[in-house]
Design an enzyme around this catalytic site. Structure first.
Site, PDB file in Angstrom:
ATOM      1  N   GLN A   1     -74.228   2.368 -41.495  1.00 13.20           N
ATOM      2  CA  GLN A   1     -75.609   1.967 -41.737  1.00 13.20           C
ATOM      3  C   GLN A   1     -75.947   1.940 -43.224  1.00 13.20           C
ATOM      4  O   GLN A   1     -75.216   2.479 -44.055  1.00 13.20           O
ATOM      5  CB  GLN A   1     -76.572   2.919 -41.023  1.00 13.20           C
ATOM      6  CG  GLN A   1     -76.567   2.770 -39.511  1.00 13.20           C
ATOM      7  CD  GLN A   1     -77.690   3.552 -38.865  1.00 13.20           C
ATOM      8  OE1 GLN A   1     -77.510   4.650 -38.395  1.00 13.20           O
ATOM      9  NE2 GLN A   1     -78.880   2.963 -38.857  1.00 13.20           N
ATOM     10  N   HIS A   2     -77.063   1.318 -43.523  1.00 15.16           N
ATOM     11  CA  HIS A   2     -77.786   1.412 -44.797  1.00 15.16           C
ATOM     12  C   HIS A   2     -77.189   0.626 -45.949  1.00 15.16           C
ATOM     13  O   HIS A   2     -77.885   0.373 -46.930  1.00 15.16           O
ATOM     14  CB  HIS A   2     -77.936   2.877 -45.258  1.00 15.16           C
ATOM     15  CG  HIS A   2     -78.425   3.821 -44.220  1.00 15.16           C
ATOM     16  ND1 HIS A   2     -79.521   3.556 -43.417  1.00 15.16           N
ATOM     17  CD2 HIS A   2     -77.955   5.043 -43.834  1.00 15.16           C
ATOM     18  CE1 HIS A   2     -79.710   4.577 -42.610  1.00 15.16           C
ATOM     19  NE2 HIS A   2     -78.785   5.479 -42.833  1.00 15.16           N
TER      20      HIS A   2
ATOM     21  N   ASP B   1     -73.732   2.693 -36.653  1.00 14.66           N
ATOM     22  CA  ASP B   1     -72.645   3.487 -36.094  1.00 14.66           C
ATOM     23  C   ASP B   1     -73.113   4.569 -35.127  1.00 14.66           C
ATOM     24  O   ASP B   1     -72.515   4.759 -34.050  1.00 14.66           O
ATOM     25  CB  ASP B   1     -71.775   4.082 -37.194  1.00 14.66           C
ATOM     26  CG  ASP B   1     -72.575   4.766 -38.299  1.00 14.66           C
ATOM     27  OD1 ASP B   1     -73.810   4.908 -38.172  1.00 14.66           O
ATOM     28  OD2 ASP B   1     -71.954   5.151 -39.304  1.00 14.66           O
TER      29      ASP B   1
END
Length: 427
Positions: free
Chosen positions: A71-72, A228
């Site tokens: 992520q991110h 995830d």
């Protein structure tokens, strides 16, 4: 739909599973490594994805596929679909100052109400603000912003610099909810926050529902994918009452909730999940590597570290490890370092140091569990996954620290399996 393919494009590697939907069996797998670092050229992920798919037998007999991933991460694209600079990953902390600026401008309470998050250096919104301030020329070129799994989905569907249709970028609720400029309550992007971070508006991936699909160039159905942690929850078939404790490069504690969770303190991130519910989450930067560095210090294997830890009494005779080796995300201490305290002639032993490492790592995760409890998230059991969960010492000490019955599912690629499960359920 006999065969589906699921992907986990994580920080360290790309894993692919091919699943027979009639039996649920994994029939083929593939894997390829990713480069180290907190700033990575996304082309390395693309090369790894293609290599892992090839090792798993290719796509010719696949009816549908979906990609889960870290992520991110900030993937900034220009108007021609080219990556402008290396992607900043979730574990890149250079945007800590940008996070503080955004909180000062909007207020933690307002940000948490609008996005479910209070910014820390991990989130995409802070990386965009850092880009605006540190690399203004690059920021001015940004025409679209994607997350790692969004960009890989776009590329595998046949888009890219040779076919730069930025409007074909898609994502899912879970990954969108980790950006800091998407509202999990109403399912809309918060353009004001995006512009405050980047300095101007940009194309953002269309957010698909849990069962929505698009198509690739060969007509296969393609799922929205997942962040995830949401992918792992889907792979585990987790439901309300389940807390998942993932002990990998990072540590996460997250639970399935039927209602949104808002925490103005920022300790709990109010993410969405991949199935239409919500996934409140607490993350730590220091997890399995705490065990690895301690084992290296003691000159033992991880199994031997586990044996040593179980020779010591609970509490390690007062020896305490605060394991902030890489700074920390929760609590938000990006510049912190680790500390070992309580050292006396009697407490400073190899078994006590091993025990202190296990307990210190688990205490960080246990604090996350307590934060979920404080927000009335239902917690009935903990599911331990990830490489660190395979330690016997972790399995035996975890119930004492976490305050819940602990189950350890068989090791599996749960993020990739969650992506495959999503692909098998597309409308």
């Amino acid at each position: 739909m006999p065969l589906v393919l699921g992907v986990d494009s994580s920080t360290q590697s790309c894993k692919v599973v091919v699943v027979d939907t009639a039996t649920g069996a994994v029939v083929r797998t593939g894997r390829a490594s990713h480069p180290d670092g907190t700033s990575v050229d996304p082309e390395a992920w693309w090369d790894a994805l293609r290599a892992a798919i090839a090792e798993a037998g290719g796509l010719d007999d696949i009816a549908a596929w979906s990609i889960g991933g870290q992520q991110h991460g900030m993937v900034a694209l220009d108007a021609d679909g080219r990556v402008i600079r290396d992607a900043l990953l979730w574990n890149d902390t250079r945007s800590a100052g940008a996070a503080a600026e955004l909180i000062a401008e909007f207020g933690a309470e307002q940000l948490s109400a609008r996005t479910g998050l209070v910014p820390v250096a991990s989130f995409t919104i802070t990386k965009l603000r850092w880009l605006r301030d540190a690399e203004p020329d690059n920021a001015a070129r940004v025409a679209a912003v994607a997350l790692p799994h969004d960009w890989l989905t776009w590329r595998l569907r046949g888009f890219g610099p040779d076919n730069p249709v930025l409007e074909e970028l898609v994502t899912d609720r879970s990954d969108a909810s980790g950006t800091g400029y998407w509202n999990p309550n109403d399912g809309e992007y918060d353009r004001e926050l995006l512009e405050a971070a980047l300095g101007h508006d940009a194309i953002l991936p269309r957010v698909l529902g849990p069962h929505e699909s698009v198509a690739d160039a060969d007509g296969r159905r393609v799922g929205a994918g997942a962040g995830d942690n949401a992918g792992a929850a889907l792979g585990l078939d987790a439901g309300p009452g389940d807390a998942i404790v993932s002990i990998g490069t990072s540590g996460t504690v997250f639970a399935v909730s039927t209602t949104p969770v808002i925490d103005p303190s920022g300790t709990v991130a109010g993410f969405a999940d991949a199935a239409g519910n919500f996934l409140p989450l607490v993350a730590t930067l220091n997890a399995a590597r705490v065990l690895g560095v301690t084992a290296a210090l003691l000159g033992v294997t991880l199994d031997e570290l586990s044996d040593l830890a179980l020779q010591a009494d609970p509490g390690a005779d007062g020896l305490t490890l605060v394991p902030y080796f890489e700074g920390e995300r929760t609590p938000n201490l990006p510049d912190a370092t680790a500390e070992l305290t309580g050292m006396t002639l009697s407490s400073t032993t190899r078994p006590n140091l091993a025990r202190a490492a296990v307990e210190g790592m688990l205490r960080g995760l246990g604090a996350g569990m307590d934060a979920l409890r404080a927000l009335d998230v239902p917690l009935e059991r903990a599911l331990l996954i990830g490489g660190g969960a395979q330690s016997e010492a972790v399995q035996r000490i975890a119930p004492l620290v976490l305050g819940l019955p602990v189950e350890v599912p068989e090791p599996a690629e749960y993020v990739a399996l969650g992506a495959a499960r999503q692909a098998s359920r597309l409308d």
